[in-house]
Structures are given as C-alpha cells and as structure tokens.
Design a protein around this motif. Structure first.
Motif, mmCIF file in Angstrom:
data_model
loop_
_atom_site.group_PDB
_atom_site.id
_atom_site.type_symbol
_atom_site.label_atom_id
_atom_site.label_comp_id
_atom_site.label_asym_id
_atom_site.label_seq_id
_atom_site.Cartn_x
_atom_site.Cartn_y
_atom_site.Cartn_z
ATOM 1 N N GLN A 325 -3.410 45.434 38.481
ATOM 2 C CA GLN A 325 -4.384 46.504 38.252
ATOM 3 C C GLN A 325 -3.710 47.874 38.270
ATOM 4 O O GLN A 325 -2.893 48.143 39.148
ATOM 5 N N SER A 346 -11.852 45.853 31.992
ATOM 6 C CA SER A 346 -12.145 46.529 33.252
ATOM 7 C C SER A 346 -11.433 45.919 34.448
ATOM 8 O O SER A 346 -11.108 46.628 35.399
ATOM 9 N N GLU A 347 -11.157 44.600 34.415
ATOM 10 C CA GLU A 347 -10.510 43.958 35.573
ATOM 11 C C GLU A 347 -9.161 44.589 35.866
ATOM 12 O O GLU A 347 -8.747 44.685 37.016
ATOM 13 N N THR B 58 -21.737 42.459 30.375
ATOM 14 C CA THR B 58 -20.734 42.509 31.448
ATOM 15 C C THR B 58 -21.368 41.942 32.724
ATOM 16 O O THR B 58 -22.582 41.752 32.785
ATOM 17 N N SER B 92 -17.987 37.600 43.353
ATOM 18 C CA SER B 92 -16.812 38.122 44.041
ATOM 19 C C SER B 92 -16.085 36.998 44.787
ATOM 20 O O SER B 92 -14.852 36.924 44.777
ATOM 21 N N GLY B 95 -14.008 35.025 42.443
ATOM 22 C CA GLY B 95 -12.762 35.730 42.112
ATOM 23 C C GLY B 95 -11.678 35.565 43.169
ATOM 24 O O GLY B 95 -10.502 35.820 42.908
ATOM 25 N N ASP B 126 -15.449 41.464 34.056
ATOM 26 C CA ASP B 126 -15.859 41.846 35.414
ATOM 27 C C ASP B 126 -15.681 43.350 35.577
ATOM 28 O O ASP B 126 -14.565 43.858 35.638
ATOM 29 N N ASP B 127 -16.797 44.062 35.626
ATOM 30 C CA ASP B 127 -16.745 45.516 35.769
ATOM 31 C C ASP B 127 -17.307 45.945 37.118
ATOM 32 O O ASP B 127 -17.685 47.098 37.300
ATOM 33 N N THR B 128 -17.354 45.013 38.079
ATOM 34 C CA THR B 128 -17.871 45.359 39.399
ATOM 35 C C THR B 128 -16.753 45.917 40.278
ATOM 36 O O THR B 128 -15.572 45.838 39.930
ATOM 37 N N ARG B 131 -13.750 43.557 41.175
ATOM 38 C CA ARG B 131 -13.054 42.937 40.054
ATOM 39 C C ARG B 131 -11.584 42.645 40.317
ATOM 40 O O ARG B 131 -10.910 42.016 39.495
ATOM 41 N N VAL B 134 -10.604 38.858 39.983
ATOM 42 C CA VAL B 134 -10.388 38.371 38.616
ATOM 43 C C VAL B 134 -9.089 38.955 38.050
ATOM 44 O O VAL B 134 -8.348 38.268 37.346
#
Lengths: 551, 551
Positions: A325, A346-347, B58, B92, B95, B126-128, B131, B134
């Motif tokens: 990331q 986004s990940e 998403t 989550s 992931g 995954d845009d949380t 993320r 992931v």
C-alpha cells in the motif's frame, strides 16, 4: 572570494546550544545546574571525553570513565551523585538534539550557489542502544552538506589544526578561501591562525549575515527547500512486463509515498519535495510516468489510456517492489491518475493527494470531448489531438519549449491557445513567441538542461498521448463502479493556474468523503512541502502508522 | 502435458476454508453458527454479493445492501440481528485470512519448472478503511503467481465460463493444457465443460498429489523458497562519488535489511532470501559489493581495503538513499565487512548477522599474513595475493569456474588448494579439474548463466583485491577503538564449510554482547530463511520497531 564554509556541529551552530539539554538532564538527574558544564571545564588534556571524541574508545567503553570523572568533581564539591545519575542518558539526550533550521537552510543556499559546505564534528563512535539519535544526526548531515568530518575518524578534534587542514584538503580549497563558524573562541583562533576567516557565533542571525557578506550570497532571504541532484540520488528501475520498464527516484525510509508528475514533466519536477518528504520520515518514490524520461515510451495511443497507465503504476510499486500500500501524490495528469487509482485500485492506496487537478464527476450522458470543445480554456487539448502536430512543435527546440512552458505567474506568458484548425501552419502553442525566450527565475540553467535531456530520449509522443484517450477513458470510467472516495484525500488548488482553475474543485465534497481542500494563490515549493508533510503526518497518525521524522 | 495451473483463491485452495472465519465472526457478533453460510446460500442470481464481486459496486456501496439481505434472512428465521452485527467487520475479517502455505510452495515449484501459475479470485474493490487486508493478499498473490484475475475487473465471476477463457487467453494456453483447482463443485463442472482438467479439492494434500500426477512435477517434495528473477525485480543504482556507482536489488516495505555477499558472488546469491524477507515484512536491499556485477570495480588494490569498502557501504544505504539505520546480513567476505561495520559505523547499524564468517579477535602483535601462511586451509588466499595470477585462472572460462566453485557438500570437490609458489605454471585452484565439469544440483542453468553474465563485465580483479589488503586491514583495525559489539548479533555457522569452520566462532562471546549463535550442518535456503526471519522479528520487536509480515 570564498569557496567553502565550514560549520561546527555542536553548541549553537548546526545544532542549538547544548546548555538546554544539559540543564534538562541535570534537573531530571537531580544534580545542581551547571554541573555538567563544570565537569567538562575541569577536564584535563587527556581526559575520557577527548579520548572518546578522538576515537580512541567507543562510547560504551568511555561511559564508566566519564562517570568516574563526574564522581570526582562531585566529591570535590562535597557532593555525591544521585543513584539515577547516568552518563549514558546524558549522551543519549545529546543525540536527540534538534537542528538549527536557519543554518541548514543557509547551507543549502550556499551549496546551490556552488560554495562547498562542510561540518566538523567532535563526535564519537556511538555503540550504545541509544545510538539511533546520532544515526539520525549523521543521516541529515550527510544529505545536507558536501563533507562531514567526524573527529573519531579523523583522530583529531576541534580545535586541533589537523582537523581543519584535513577538511580543507578533502574540499580542495585553500585556508584563505574558507570560512569557519563556531561558538568556541579557541577554535576560532585556531582557524584564524591557519588563514581561514573565522566567525565567532554569538547570535546566529548575525553570523549568517556575516556569511552573506563574506560570500556575497543571500543565505537568509533566497530560501528554497533543498533540491535533488539527479547524479546523487538513487535511481530504481523495474520491468513491469517484457519491454516496459519503469524508472523512479527513491529516497528515505518509512511509509511509502509515490509521486506522479504531470505534462510535460519528469520525476525531477518533484526535486524540492523529495528531500523534504524523506526528512519528514517517508520513503519517497518519484516516478517517470509512462512515456517520460527513462521509463519506457510505447508508441501507441491506447497505451496511455488511464486504464493502461494504471496497470503500470499499480504494478510498479506493488508487484515487483513488493509494497502492498502506498500514499499517492499527483499533479496535473498525475492528479487525474491518482484519483482514478484511489477509486479503482483503492486497496493499494493508503491516501490520495492531488495538486491542481480536481476530481471531476463522470457524466455518462455527455462525451467529454464535446465538453472540452465548448471550453476555450481547453483549446490546447484539441490542438494536441492530432498525432504528430504538437510533437513537431514541442520537439523542434527542446530548450525553447521548456523556457516557454516553465514560467512563474508574474512572468510574461508567450503560450497562445490555438484557435485555428490544427492543420493550419500558423497554428500552435508557440506562435508569435520569441525564438530565444528568457529563462524563468524558477528554472535554473541546470534544471533546464535536465528537462532537455529527459525529453531527448522519447520526445513528446508518449506525453501527448495521455490527452488522446478522452473518449476511451470516459467509456471505461462509465463502466466501472464509482462510489465516493472513502480514503483520506487532499486537494490543493493553485489560484494562478490558468487552466486547472480552483473553481473546478467546487462540489468535490460530493465525491470524496474525507476531503481536505487547501487553496493557495502562489503554490511555492516551501508552502507545498508544508501542506503535504502536515497532511501526510496527520493521515499516518490517524491510521496508527509510525513515522520517524529526521528533521 | 499441462502448461498452466489455475487456483481458486478462497475457500480451501490458496487460502484455508472461510468457515472458521465465519464461525469466529458469528461468535463475536452473537449470531447463530452457520448464519453467514446460510445467507450466502440463499442469495439469488443478481444479489448484492455477486454485484460486488463483478465490480458493479464497491464494498462500501454494497455493505448496506448485504446487511439488508442478512436482516431478511434473520427475519425469515424469526430472529433479529444484534446491534453489534457489522457486515463491514465480516469483510474485514475475510481480508485477514492466512494463506495455505503448501499451496503457495507448490505454486512456486510449478513456476520454477516453467508451468504458468494463475489465481482466479472472486474478489471485490475494497474501498473501506480496512482494505489493507485485501492489499496484503493481492501483494502476495502478484509476487507469487504469474497472473491474478480479479472478478471485479474481469466483470465476470467464478464459475462463469468467461473468467476461465479470459485467463487462458492471457496465459496463452489451451483449456486442455490447463488444470483448475477449486473446492466448489459448480466451478469444477464449468472448467470441465471448457475442456480443462478440473480437480475438486477435498483434501489439499490429495489435490497437490493430483497436480503432481498431472504435471509430472514433484510439487510437495522439491521444496525450495521462491527465488528472484533478475528480470522482474527492482534494481537500484546510486553514485556514491564521481565514477563509483553501487547497484542493488530492492524489494519490500518495512525496516531495511542490507544483504552483503561474499567471494565470488553477486546480489543474486541472496535470491532465495530476498522474497522471503520481503514477505516477512522487511525492505530488502541486496548489494552488488564493490568490484562485482553492476557496481563499479575500480582497479586499485587499496580501493578494496575494509576501510574503503566501508565508506562505500556506509554511504550507500545512508547518504543517498537517506536511510539512517539498517540491519546488516553478510556472508563470507560480506560477513567480515558487516562485523567491521557494526564496530566502526555502529550508529548506522541496527543489528548484525553473519553467515559462516566469525568475528575474529585482532592481535596487534602478529601480522595476519604470517598467521595465514601457517594455516594450510588458507593456502588459496596466499595464491590470491599476486595480482593477475588467480584472475587469469578464474576468468579463463567463467562457466567452468562457477561450475567448479558452486557445489553442494555431497558433490565431488575438484578445487585444490595450491601448495606451490604462485609463479609455477601448474599451480592453481583448478589444476586437475575436468574441463567441462558437471553442473551442481544446487545451481540451475539459468543461475549459472546469471553468474557468468555478472562476471563478464568486471571479472575477478576487484573481487580478488578484497584478499589483498590483509596487512592494511590489520593495521587499520589496530588503530581503531575496538570494544565489544553491543548491538544484537547473530552468528550462523555451517558445519560443511571447509574453510570457515564452525570452530573459528569459539570465543566470540568475548567480543559480542548480545550474541546468538546458530549452528547448522547443511545450511539450506529454507533453514537459513527461518533462522534469519525469526532473529529479525525478535530483534525488531525488542527495539519496538513494528514489522508487518505479509505471509
């Protein structure tokens, strides 16, 4: 004229005076104020501290001896040291000292003007568990000065003449060509005897003024953040698929930050950001974007669609360098890219910042090329559409191209927005511009040379192809899920940008959740660094990711 | 014969079955066991999860819909979901799933034998804020497999036929040449219909045996850690002074670890360590040492004294890349260097590990060259002294040189220790060796080619010069303060090393404070990785430096 300036590390030159450090130490150790100064003053000629500084022993070896000397001084005063007294802690506190920022800035200005800069340091081999403080000091000094002389390697300490003569020899300057700055009177005398111009620092502002007089360089007003010398930075190369190689510049240690430049630029466009972000505790990766510099420039237009470019950028920091990331910072076309990365990959994106380029909403009903045609501000993009036309104009004389394109907002703009059809011969960005325009105040001769060299390899075809995928990008984006951007985001607008107007950022709060918008009129490097660093620190802090600033 | 193996990501193939994740989630959310499985089973054809996996929305957009589906199922059962129920937490948790290590290992073996490896994954955008789980999964998959197909980008999900045909097309293999592994019966049927050989995984060990039968490759016994392909790693270059450039390979994100190879080797000698340490959460920098590969090889002997080489190594990771402190790992001559770095540049070294090379005490009374002459085991070093002699022999046929030098301990040794004077023509390391010796089992043909290519550029002069500074190194070391090494240190001895005998490490506890000694008979890559990673993790944990392993 002077060719070199030598600074003393401690005691009020490169670092603030240690008296505060000593005082705090004395308070926490429960000993009388001034005790440490007193011990040091009473040291004889072959004492433990001098042996340490001259590299005859390491810090671990020396500490018991120093403690013994402290005990002796205390006993002479009829005192005994408290149980919590620890010389190890004293040296560890010294390693945590801050830098005198104005001196670092002045040294950077001198260096930029071709004056050699050097630090002489009475500093030891630190082999204790608290040695990271000294490591940080050395890391900053080695980045900021041309030469760092440590007494423990030289075998001589300030004010011994040999430490000066050794340094002058390495710098290849004569004593008469060098200036020495120290608080200590003895060293000032010693340097004077050798023929150096020695400045005894009483007030640092006064001392810097004297440097200004001696060198003729405005070290306190001509402030710019330190830049990058392409010859002296680390260059990374990675093949992301057969025949496609990415080039990037890599500096620092910490959470990764990927910088994506715009049109028509280079990794080098981030030269004022790279050292600043690295000093702030981040690992900076500044890419040559697809089509630019030492990154591969495939000829086909399709290779420059946002979808294809994202494959490149995504796999660059992640797949082969093995970084899960990153935080993305983009400018101009790089800004458009980082918004897309934040949405569609986004990940792999921790946080996203864009300079000048807002996140535009996607309208599935209107072809964006139709919109472009309706806005005269974007006429140059229409002119860029036909392959070969703008290439010919921009590649004709690279030096002229960059002199015309990289200018400050208060300088004469010669670029014209071509109204005519791209087929007309008199159409172009530079029609009516001087053949040999003046170089902008913001573009040094060496920076200009660097851009010319960067574009000599692949020219403008790749860079212009970024503009030739408007419809393709739109169709692709319409096909993708497009929620609000949920990650931390920073939008920086520049009031003087004649194309990417701050007004375009209006309404972005509907597209981005954690939205921070910073508006600037004149986005200067120092201001930008301040904005970016403060946002990066806050973002990483909120995510509980540790950052260890060096400065 | 099969040319590709395609693995399903979830549910018992690349990751363990999610039932445990679901169960834990159900327990912590206070809902009945089996609820999530039940919800998924009841989903219709156009449900929220499928839309998510196919990239129509998403994760953030989908969560409310998924929660509504959960509410519905609960209501059907006459239940209501507890307040702490959170679909976000469920995703989550997914992931955070671990990998099935034997499957990753098997995929590495297949890849090494030229079988294309691919993961098909029903995985979403995954845009949380969670993320990073992931991101970690994707980062590992992209490093370990030739191709990763995400359903959210493909627009189709397993078991839709298009996801298979898309992947086969990208891999350029026919269905008949490909094997598919999944737990899910439907996908096994779908792949079978397309003509692929589909293996339904019930027990992973059994499934891997079937892969073995289908490909003819021993995927469960021929285990070696993943290696590095020089074409697919990131290469860094940095000028440390005019005309001297350092090359290194750079992988991973985390606290930096610098690998220093020995004689006559390359960054490539760490090929089995680099991915493993990167996966363990470190940033790995594997140098070409001075004189080797793409690093500059100055001709002079003096350039290869430990003092001079340390200037190179010290300034490499620190000065220009801007890293204040690194952990050093050295082997052979690299081991000698890292012990010296730990002593003389201790600030920049966080911890030190040496393979095979112990820390020798310095005896100021005896010239080490005299000692060497008294020990027949070091006769080859005497032979290396005269410039040009060993160069001629080692450079004559590079392929033969590396075939003779890189052998396993159970293979025939042809190297002879030359007893005669170096001036005699029949003297040499390879006297009596076959002209075309067999290639060792530990040296693949491509690895051999890599070494030949690395030494074609600069030959053996630089590497041999490391041996030609014995007296200079000794004098220099005698002049330096030499305390106990205070930082965390690891010494790994190899019982089968015929020169650097484990017995030489005896007494090191007198020279090193935090000393961990690991003795191995046969130091194989997997064993070495285990030792290094466990020591690195412990060392960084003790220093409160966070490490985030990917595997």
């Amino acid at each position: 004229m002077k060719k070199a300036v030598l600074f003393s590390l401690w005691g009020g030159v490169v670092t603030p005076h240690l008296s505060q450090t000593f005082q705090k130490f004395e308070e926490s150790a429960g000993i009388s104020r001034g005790f440490i100064k007193n011990v040091i003053a009473k040291l004889g000629s072959e004492n433990a501290l001098y042996c340490l500084e001259k590299g005859k022993v390491t810090l671990t070896q020396m500490i018991p001896e120093f403690e013994a000397e402290c005990q002796k001084v205390a006993a002479d005063q009829g005192l005994s040291l408290p149980a919590q007294f620890s010389a190890q802690k004293l040296f560890s506190d010294v390693g945590q000292v801050e830098f005198n920022k104005p001196v670092l800035d002045a040294a950077a200005v001198l260096r930029r003007h071709g004056i050699a800069t050097c630090v002489l340091a009475n500093i030891w081999v630190d082999d204790t568990d608290q040695r990271d403080g000294v490591a940080r000091i050395l890391s900053v000094l080695e980045c900021r000065f041309d030469l760092v002389v440590r007494s423990c390697y030289a075998g001589v300490r300030i004010p011994e003449p040999d430490i000066f003569t050794n340094a002058l020899e390495k710098l290849a300057v004569k004593p008469q060509e060098a200036v020495w700055l120290d608080v200590d009177e003895e060293s000032v005398k010693a340097a004077g005897v050798l023929g150096m111009t020695a400045v005894q620092v009483k007030d640092i502002t006064e001392a810097l003024k004297e440097i200004q007089n001696l060198t003729g360089i405005e070290v306190t007003s001509d402030l710019q953040p330190p830049s990058c010398d392409p010859e002296n930075v680390s260059h990374g190369y990675v093949n992301i698929k057969p025949g496609v190689r990415i080039h990037y510049v890599d500096m620092g240690d910490g959470p990764p930050v990927l910088l994506c430049h715009g049109f028509p630029e280079s990794w080098f466009s981030w030269r004022y950001q790279i050292p600043a972000l690295a000093d702030a505790g981040f690992r900076v990766l500044a890419l040559d974007m697809k089509g630019y510099g030492d990154t591969t420039a495939p000829p086909d237009i399709e290779e420059y669609s946002q979808e294809q470019i994202m494959l490149v950028s995504k796999t660059n920091p992640c797949k082969f360098i093995g970084i899960p990331q990153v935080t993305l910072v983009g400018h101009d076309w790089g800004g458009a890219l980082v918004w897309n990365m934040a949405q569609f990959h986004s990940e792999r994106v921790r946080a996203v910042a864009s300079l000048n380029t807002p996140l535009f909403p996607v309208d599935p009903k209107t072809n964006p090329m139709e919109k472009l045609k309706a806005m005269p501000i974007f006429d140059y993009q229409i002119y860029f559409q036909k392959p070969g036309v703008a290439e010919a104009e921009l590649e004709k004389n690279l030096k002229r191209t960059f002199k015309l394109m990289f200018i400050a907002s208060n300088e004469t703009v010669y670029l014209s927005v071509p109204k005519a059809s791209p087929n007309q011969l008199d159409c172009g960005l530079f029609v009516g511009s001087p053949d040999d325009p003046a170089r902008s105040a913001i573009l040094s001769e060496s920076a200009l040379q660097c851009y010319v060299q960067q574009f000599t390899k692949s020219g403008f075809r790749g860079p212009l192809n970024w503009y030739r995928n408007g419809e393709r990008n739109w169709r692709w984006m319409c096909s993708r899920p497009r929620g609000k951007i949920m990650m931390p985001a920073l939008m920086v607008t520049a009031g003087k940008d004649p194309v990417l107007l701050p007004a375009f950022a209006t309404g972005m709060e509907n597209l981005v959740r954690q939205h921070l918008c910073y508006s600037s009129i004149m986005l200067m490097p120092a201001e930008l660094n301040k904005i970016l660093i403060s946002w990066l620190k806050e973002t990483h802090q909120k995510a509980s990711i540790p950052v260890h600033p060096k400065l």
